[in-house]
Design a protein around this motif. Structure first.
Motif, PDB file in Angstrom:
ATOM      1  N   PHE A 136     -32.883  18.161 -22.403  1.00  0.00           N
ATOM      2  CA  PHE A 136     -32.034  19.443 -22.391  1.00  0.00           C
ATOM      3  C   PHE A 136     -31.098  19.333 -21.310  1.00  0.00           C
ATOM      4  CE2 PHE A 136     -30.875  23.909 -21.464  1.00  0.00           C
ATOM      5  CZ  PHE A 136     -30.702  24.087 -22.827  1.00  0.00           C
ATOM      6  N   SER A 137     -31.256  18.814 -20.287  1.00  0.00           N
ATOM      7  CA  SER A 137     -30.264  18.565 -19.245  1.00  0.00           C
ATOM      8  C   SER A 137     -29.084  17.782 -19.633  1.00  0.00           C
ATOM      9  CB  SER A 137     -31.060  17.905 -17.999  1.00  0.00           C
ATOM     10  OG  SER A 137     -31.361  16.468 -18.201  1.00  0.00           O
ATOM     11  N   LYS A 138     -29.328  17.009 -20.625  1.00  0.00           N
ATOM     12  CA  LYS A 138     -28.076  16.267 -21.251  1.00  0.00           C
ATOM     13  C   LYS A 138     -27.305  17.153 -22.210  1.00  0.00           C
ATOM     14  CE  LYS A 138     -30.542  11.954 -20.614  1.00  0.00           C
ATOM     15  NZ  LYS A 138     -31.187  10.656 -21.164  1.00  0.00           N
ATOM     16  N   ILE A 139     -27.659  17.953 -22.674  1.00  0.00           N
ATOM     17  CA  ILE A 139     -27.222  18.934 -23.883  1.00  0.00           C
ATOM     18  C   ILE A 139     -26.973  20.231 -23.249  1.00  0.00           C
ATOM     19  CG2 ILE A 139     -28.259  17.671 -25.558  1.00  0.00           C
ATOM     20  CD1 ILE A 139     -29.889  20.172 -26.068  1.00  0.00           C
ATOM     21  N   VAL A 140     -27.173  20.687 -22.204  1.00  0.00           N
ATOM     22  CA  VAL A 140     -26.897  21.947 -21.437  1.00  0.00           C
ATOM     23  C   VAL A 140     -25.379  22.311 -21.257  1.00  0.00           C
ATOM     24  CG1 VAL A 140     -26.807  21.243 -19.010  1.00  0.00           C
ATOM     25  CG2 VAL A 140     -27.480  23.354 -19.588  1.00  0.00           C
ATOM     26  N   ARG A 141     -24.450  21.252 -21.468  1.00  0.00           N
ATOM     27  CA  ARG A 141     -23.135  21.386 -21.177  1.00  0.00           C
ATOM     28  C   ARG A 141     -22.801  21.966 -22.612  1.00  0.00           C
ATOM     29  NH1 ARG A 141     -20.570  17.023 -24.234  1.00  0.00           N
ATOM     30  NH2 ARG A 141     -21.900  15.301 -24.644  1.00  0.00           N
ATOM     31  N   LEU A 142     -23.494  21.951 -23.513  1.00  0.00           N
ATOM     32  CA  LEU A 142     -23.176  22.414 -24.988  1.00  0.00           C
ATOM     33  C   LEU A 142     -23.125  23.998 -25.055  1.00  0.00           C
ATOM     34  CD1 LEU A 142     -24.927  20.031 -27.708  1.00  0.00           C
ATOM     35  CD2 LEU A 142     -22.706  20.055 -26.416  1.00  0.00           C
ATOM     36  N   PHE A 143     -23.663  24.578 -23.920  1.00  0.00           N
ATOM     37  CA  PHE A 143     -23.914  25.811 -23.464  1.00  0.00           C
ATOM     38  C   PHE A 143     -22.944  26.668 -22.346  1.00  0.00           C
ATOM     39  CE2 PHE A 143     -27.361  24.473 -25.793  1.00  0.00           C
ATOM     40  CZ  PHE A 143     -27.757  25.195 -26.673  1.00  0.00           C
ATOM     41  N   PRO A 144     -21.857  26.497 -22.515  1.00  0.00           N
ATOM     42  CA  PRO A 144     -20.866  26.905 -21.278  1.00  0.00           C
ATOM     43  C   PRO A 144     -20.813  28.609 -21.415  1.00  0.00           C
ATOM     44  CG  PRO A 144     -19.443  26.131 -23.090  1.00  0.00           C
ATOM     45  CD  PRO A 144     -20.856  25.670 -23.443  1.00  0.00           C
ATOM     46  N   PRO A 145     -19.967  28.977 -20.291  1.00  0.00           N
ATOM     47  CA  PRO A 145     -20.096  30.611 -20.283  1.00  0.00           C
ATOM     48  C   PRO A 145     -19.462  31.265 -21.581  1.00  0.00           C
ATOM     49  CG  PRO A 145     -19.505  29.754 -17.950  1.00  0.00           C
ATOM     50  CD  PRO A 145     -19.781  28.758 -19.183  1.00  0.00           C
ATOM     51  N   VAL A 146     -18.548  30.599 -22.126  1.00  0.00           N
ATOM     52  CA  VAL A 146     -18.225  31.121 -23.403  1.00  0.00           C
ATOM     53  C   VAL A 146     -19.366  31.226 -24.665  1.00  0.00           C
ATOM     54  CG1 VAL A 146     -17.564  29.032 -24.741  1.00  0.00           C
ATOM     55  CG2 VAL A 146     -16.620  31.015 -25.261  1.00  0.00           C
ATOM     56  N   VAL A 147     -20.256  30.404 -24.490  1.00  0.00           N
ATOM     57  CA  VAL A 147     -21.428  30.539 -25.463  1.00  0.00           C
ATOM     58  C   VAL A 147     -22.430  31.354 -24.973  1.00  0.00           C
ATOM     59  CG1 VAL A 147     -23.086  29.297 -26.576  1.00  0.00           C
ATOM     60  CG2 VAL A 147     -20.860  28.165 -26.433  1.00  0.00           C
ATOM     61  N   THR A 148     -22.909  31.246 -23.798  1.00  0.00           N
ATOM     62  CA  THR A 148     -24.002  32.093 -23.048  1.00  0.00           C
ATOM     63  C   THR A 148     -23.710  33.505 -23.010  1.00  0.00           C
ATOM     64  OG1 THR A 148     -23.250  31.411 -20.930  1.00  0.00           O
ATOM     65  CG2 THR A 148     -25.040  30.170 -21.895  1.00  0.00           C
ATOM     66  N   GLY A 149     -22.250  33.620 -22.474  1.00  0.00           N
ATOM     67  CA  GLY A 149     -22.011  35.015 -22.569  1.00  0.00           C
ATOM     68  C   GLY A 149     -21.724  35.682 -23.859  1.00  0.00           C
ATOM     69  N   THR A 150     -21.245  35.094 -24.705  1.00  0.00           N
ATOM     70  CA  THR A 150     -21.224  35.738 -26.072  1.00  0.00           C
ATOM     71  C   THR A 150     -22.746  35.939 -26.803  1.00  0.00           C
ATOM     72  OG1 THR A 150     -19.454  34.395 -26.658  1.00  0.00           O
ATOM     73  CG2 THR A 150     -20.648  35.286 -28.589  1.00  0.00           C
ATOM     74  N   VAL A 151     -23.552  34.891 -26.692  1.00  0.00           N
ATOM     75  CA  VAL A 151     -25.125  35.182 -27.049  1.00  0.00           C
ATOM     76  C   VAL A 151     -25.557  36.297 -26.285  1.00  0.00           C
ATOM     77  CG1 VAL A 151     -27.230  34.118 -26.997  1.00  0.00           C
ATOM     78  CG2 VAL A 151     -25.156  32.757 -27.601  1.00  0.00           C
ATOM     79  N   ILE A 152     -25.330  36.430 -24.937  1.00  0.00           N
ATOM     80  CA  ILE A 152     -26.189  37.676 -24.162  1.00  0.00           C
ATOM     81  C   ILE A 152     -25.512  38.850 -24.746  1.00  0.00           C
ATOM     82  CG2 ILE A 152     -26.505  38.552 -21.914  1.00  0.00           C
ATOM     83  CD1 ILE A 152     -26.246  35.748 -20.921  1.00  0.00           C
ATOM     84  N   THR A 153     -24.330  38.876 -24.826  1.00  0.00           N
ATOM     85  CA  THR A 153     -23.456  40.340 -25.449  1.00  0.00           C
ATOM     86  C   THR A 153     -23.954  40.603 -26.581  1.00  0.00           C
ATOM     87  OG1 THR A 153     -21.444  39.601 -24.201  1.00  0.00           O
ATOM     88  CG2 THR A 153     -21.298  41.225 -25.598  1.00  0.00           C
ATOM     89  N   ILE A 154     -24.244  39.573 -27.612  1.00  0.00           N
ATOM     90  CA  ILE A 154     -24.711  39.769 -28.971  1.00  0.00           C
ATOM     91  C   ILE A 154     -26.209  40.361 -28.863  1.00  0.00           C
ATOM     92  CG2 ILE A 154     -25.549  38.650 -31.200  1.00  0.00           C
ATOM     93  CD1 ILE A 154     -23.125  36.782 -30.884  1.00  0.00           C
ATOM     94  N   ILE A 155     -26.762  39.686 -28.067  1.00  0.00           N
ATOM     95  CA  ILE A 155     -28.430  40.122 -27.865  1.00  0.00           C
ATOM     96  C   ILE A 155     -28.304  41.702 -27.485  1.00  0.00           C
ATOM     97  CG2 ILE A 155     -30.515  40.004 -26.648  1.00  0.00           C
ATOM     98  CD1 ILE A 155     -29.748  36.877 -26.447  1.00  0.00           C
ATOM     99  N   GLY A 156     -27.791  42.167 -26.624  1.00  0.00           N
ATOM    100  CA  GLY A 156     -27.582  43.360 -25.993  1.00  0.00           C
ATOM    101  C   GLY A 156     -26.977  44.488 -27.085  1.00  0.00           C
ATOM    102  N   VAL A 157     -25.984  44.044 -27.648  1.00  0.00           N
ATOM    103  CA  VAL A 157     -25.350  44.962 -28.871  1.00  0.00           C
ATOM    104  C   VAL A 157     -26.072  45.029 -29.840  1.00  0.00           C
ATOM    105  CG1 VAL A 157     -23.193  45.247 -30.350  1.00  0.00           C
ATOM    106  CG2 VAL A 157     -23.152  44.777 -27.865  1.00  0.00           C
ATOM    107  N   SER A 158     -26.785  44.031 -30.143  1.00  0.00           N
ATOM    108  CA  SER A 158     -27.765  44.015 -31.711  1.00  0.00           C
ATOM    109  C   SER A 158     -29.045  44.740 -31.206  1.00  0.00           C
ATOM    110  CB  SER A 158     -28.082  42.546 -32.073  1.00  0.00           C
ATOM    111  OG  SER A 158     -26.907  41.798 -32.233  1.00  0.00           O
ATOM    112  N   LEU A 159     -29.434  44.742 -30.118  1.00  0.00           N
ATOM    113  CA  LEU A 159     -30.900  45.428 -29.996  1.00  0.00           C
ATOM    114  C   LEU A 159     -30.416  47.028 -29.641  1.00  0.00           C
ATOM    115  CD1 LEU A 159     -32.586  43.092 -27.729  1.00  0.00           C
ATOM    116  CD2 LEU A 159     -33.063  43.591 -30.032  1.00  0.00           C
TER     117      LEU A 159
END
Length: 659
Positions: A136-159
């Motif tokens: 996972f440490s080799k693919i963690v770069r695929l999850f920059p803030p633009v991805v993690t921030g979007t996902v976390i926002t979606i989680i909050g709004v969807s719930l």
């Protein structure tokens, strides 16, 4: 000849590994349980309400959850073999899994029929996480803030709709208005009063309470709301909060494996849960790094792998022991920073307490008696907070890059389709004409939006070629333009890299021409360190305090606002603001110049933690440290206006990431 006795060398123990006295372990451990408890029990309550489980089944879910939370926390803090990061990290059920689990449960018949499909998916996802941990440490770069921030926002709004349904009285009241007491029909004034009253309690505690009480505002809101509901008539001879099940519950009980039946395995539920665990892995990675900074212990790739193995094994056990996917709880990371108690054995003690609570069905029955309206009020706050964290993460994204705008916009748009359209037989009307298997996948806004964010980021930012529409990049000056400028214009362009003084820019103006932009950067750094100590001190005094009140009035200048906004210092809670005010005042008093930190690549928590540690330094060390931070700040500011000024280490890191 006499022998000289040599005292054995005592090995120093890192604060993380220190075993505190029993009474301190107990007190601090209970504190962690209190901070964690509300988040721990909300997930089974929300799931049970959504898929139609009985009160007795909910009690078992709560006890199973607490019991497995304790085991998971021991795996992470104490560790076995290569499993567990051995830091003070408490494990709890991830909120990311709530919506996908509800979708899986409802699509497979609801009740215990759907629950066994959830557990099958959870078990496979746990094994998957355990196996990919080293990679996972080799693919963690695929999850920059633009991805993690979007996902976390979606989680909050969807719930939020899930919380709103409970706040109105719950799914059962909505679907069966004739089967609930008169005062508890969906949307009744009593339900709304209880839900908004719970929110008001949480707001008042957040506003006026300090220290530990402030950290358990949600728990207090749930407790007070339930206490009040226990004295309010429901219109059918009883009270809103019904504690009759507490009397019938046993004092001691053990959650047996596969209590609700043997798990069932289906491809789409498994894929949904694997996506959840990938997102959870990013969350765990962030929590491990944050905790490592707080406790002053360096984090390596092996540590990340060990933490993720613990997540994976705990999640697999969750499927076996009638619980759910596990991750590190950020609330307790904040508590470690707040208390400065770094011992992992404190959190291990908290894990022991949770195992004991999981063996007490009466405790689970008390929690199960929380009325849906009270729970919904608290959940609105919690899920709204999740969305706010996502927005704060997105605040670190460069939105002058139009591709990042597209990633966020399209991902949130797709995620909101099942949230904002009517439901037909448990499926969004928007997808009702698609094949059933595809409906299951798309009906979870969190999953669809998360996968969209990951794929769009890969397509646009990693494999999308050179961007041509970045206005910020096209506005930057080339080294040839700077070499040809009159001295006054040159100073006006690059002078703001150093706060409040053009002296360095004026000096290097006479050293032109520069071969490239990095030669310019190096020349300015050389001049900074060549200044007389008195000149350096005068330059330090030009820098503003971090998170100062002047930040909101525009008095600090555009450069300082850009710097501090990147770290979220313009969006602080009242508690964080007070902490910054205290540490910057103490620093100024001790060293007689402002605390200077290059904050653009840090979070507010990281800045604050670094600030407290800097107070321990000597005056000489801090003088040097301040100069180094000034040079870092200047690097960022030059990169804003001059093309090609990135330090070589950053260029190499960027190129390696691409490879």
């Amino acid at each position: 000849m006499s022998a000289t006795a040599v005292a054995p060398t005592r090995r120093l123990v890192h604060p993380v590994d220190e075993v505190l006295p029993a009474q301190k372990l107990a007190v601090y451990g209970i504190q962690h349980v209190m901070a964690f408890y509300a988040g721990a029990v909300v997930v089974p309550i929300l799931l049970a309400s959504a898929i139609g489980l009985t009160q007795e089944q909910l009690i078992h879910l709560i006890n199973a959850d607490l019991f497995t939370c304790g085991i998971a926390s021991l795996l992470q803090t104490v560790g076995i073999w290569k499993i567990g990061v051995r830091l003070p990290l408490l494990q709890g059920v991830t909120f990311t899994a709530v919506s996908p689990m509800i979708v899986i449960g409802l699509d497979n018949g609801g009740g215990t029929a759907g629950l066994v499909y959830i557990y099958g998916a959870v078990m496979v996802a746990g094994i998957f996480t355990f196996l990919i941990a080293p990679l996972f440490s080799k693919i963690v770069r695929l999850f920059p803030p633009v991805v993690t921030g979007t996902v976390i926002t979606i989680i909050g709004v969807s719930l939020v709709p899930v919380a709103a349904m409970d706040a109105g009285g719950g799914n059962f009241a909505f679907a069966n208005p004739d089967k609930v007491p008169p005062n508890l029909t969906f949307g009744s004034p009593l339900n709304l009063a209880l839900s908004f009253g719970t929110i008001l309690v949480i707001l008042l505690i957040t506003r006026y309470a300090r220290g530990f009480l402030n950290t358990v505002a949600v728990l207090v809101g749930l407790a007070l709301g339930t206490f009040v509901a226990a004295f309010i008539p429901n219109g059918a001879g009883g009270t809103v909060a019904d504690f009759s099940s507490v009397k019938d519950a046993a004092w001691i009980g053990f959650t047996t494996p596969f209590y609700f039946g043997l798990p069932k395995f289906a491809l789409l539920p498994i894929l949904l849960m694997i996506v959840v665990m990938l997102i959870t892995a990013v969350e765990t990675t962030g929590d491990v790094y944050a905790t490592g900074q707080i406790v002053e212990k360096p984090i390596s790739k092996r540590d990340i792998a060990a933490a993720l193995r613990a997540d994976g094994l705990a999640t697999f056990l969750g499927g076996v022991m009638n619980s759910f996917p596990y991750t590190c709880f950020a609330e307790n990371v904040g508590l470690v920073r707040l208390t400065r108690v770094k011992s992992r054995w404190v959190v291990a003690t908290a894990g022991g307490f949770m195992i004991l609570l999981g063996l007490l069905p009466k405790a689970g029955a008390i929690v199960a008696a929380i009325p849906p309206s009270v729970l919904g009020g608290a959940a609105l706050v919690m899920f709204g907070t999740v969305a706010a964290v996502g927005i704060q993460t997105l605040g670190r994204v460069d939105f002058t890059n139009h591709r990042n705008v597209i990633v966020v916009a399209v991902s949130i748009g797709i995620a909101m389709i099942p949230v904002g359209t009517p439901m037909v037989n448990g499926t969004s009307a928007f997808f009702s004409q698609l094949p059933p298997n595809l409906q299951t996948f798309l009906n979870s806004g969190i999953t669809a939006g998360s996968i969209t964010a990951i794929l769009l980021n890969l397509f646009l930012n990693y494999f999308g070629g050179k961007q041509h529409d970045d206005a910020k990049a096209t506005d930057k000056l080339s080294i040839d333009q700077l070499n040809a400028m009159p001295p006054e214009e040159f100073v006006a362009k690059v002078g703001p890299a150093y706060q409040g003084s053009a002296g360095i820019a004026e000096y290097v103006a006479g050293e032109r021409p520069f071969a490239d932009a990095n030669d310019l950067r190096s020349a300015m750094q050389d001049r900074l360190f060549a200044l007389e100590p008195e000149q350096q001190r005068a330059l330090m005094e030009q820098y503003p305090s971090l998170a100062a009140k002047e930040l909101h009035t525009g008095e600090l200048g555009d450069e300082s606002i850009i710097d501090q906004a990147a770290a979220g210092l313009t969006f602080l809670s009242e508690e964080q603001q007070e902490a910054f005010d205290e540490v910057t005042a103490r620093y100024q008093q001790k060293f007689d110049f402002p605390l200077i930190i290059s904050v653009r690549d840090l979070s507010a928590e990281q800045v604050l933690d670094q600030a407290w540690h800097r107070l321990d330094n000597s005056a000489t060390q801090e003088h040097v440290a301040a100069l180094l931070e000034i040079a870092k700040i200047a690097n960022h500011r030059l990169a804003d206006v001059v093309a090609g000024t990135e330090p070589m280490a950053e260029l190499r890191s960027s190129n390696m990431a691409r490879l």
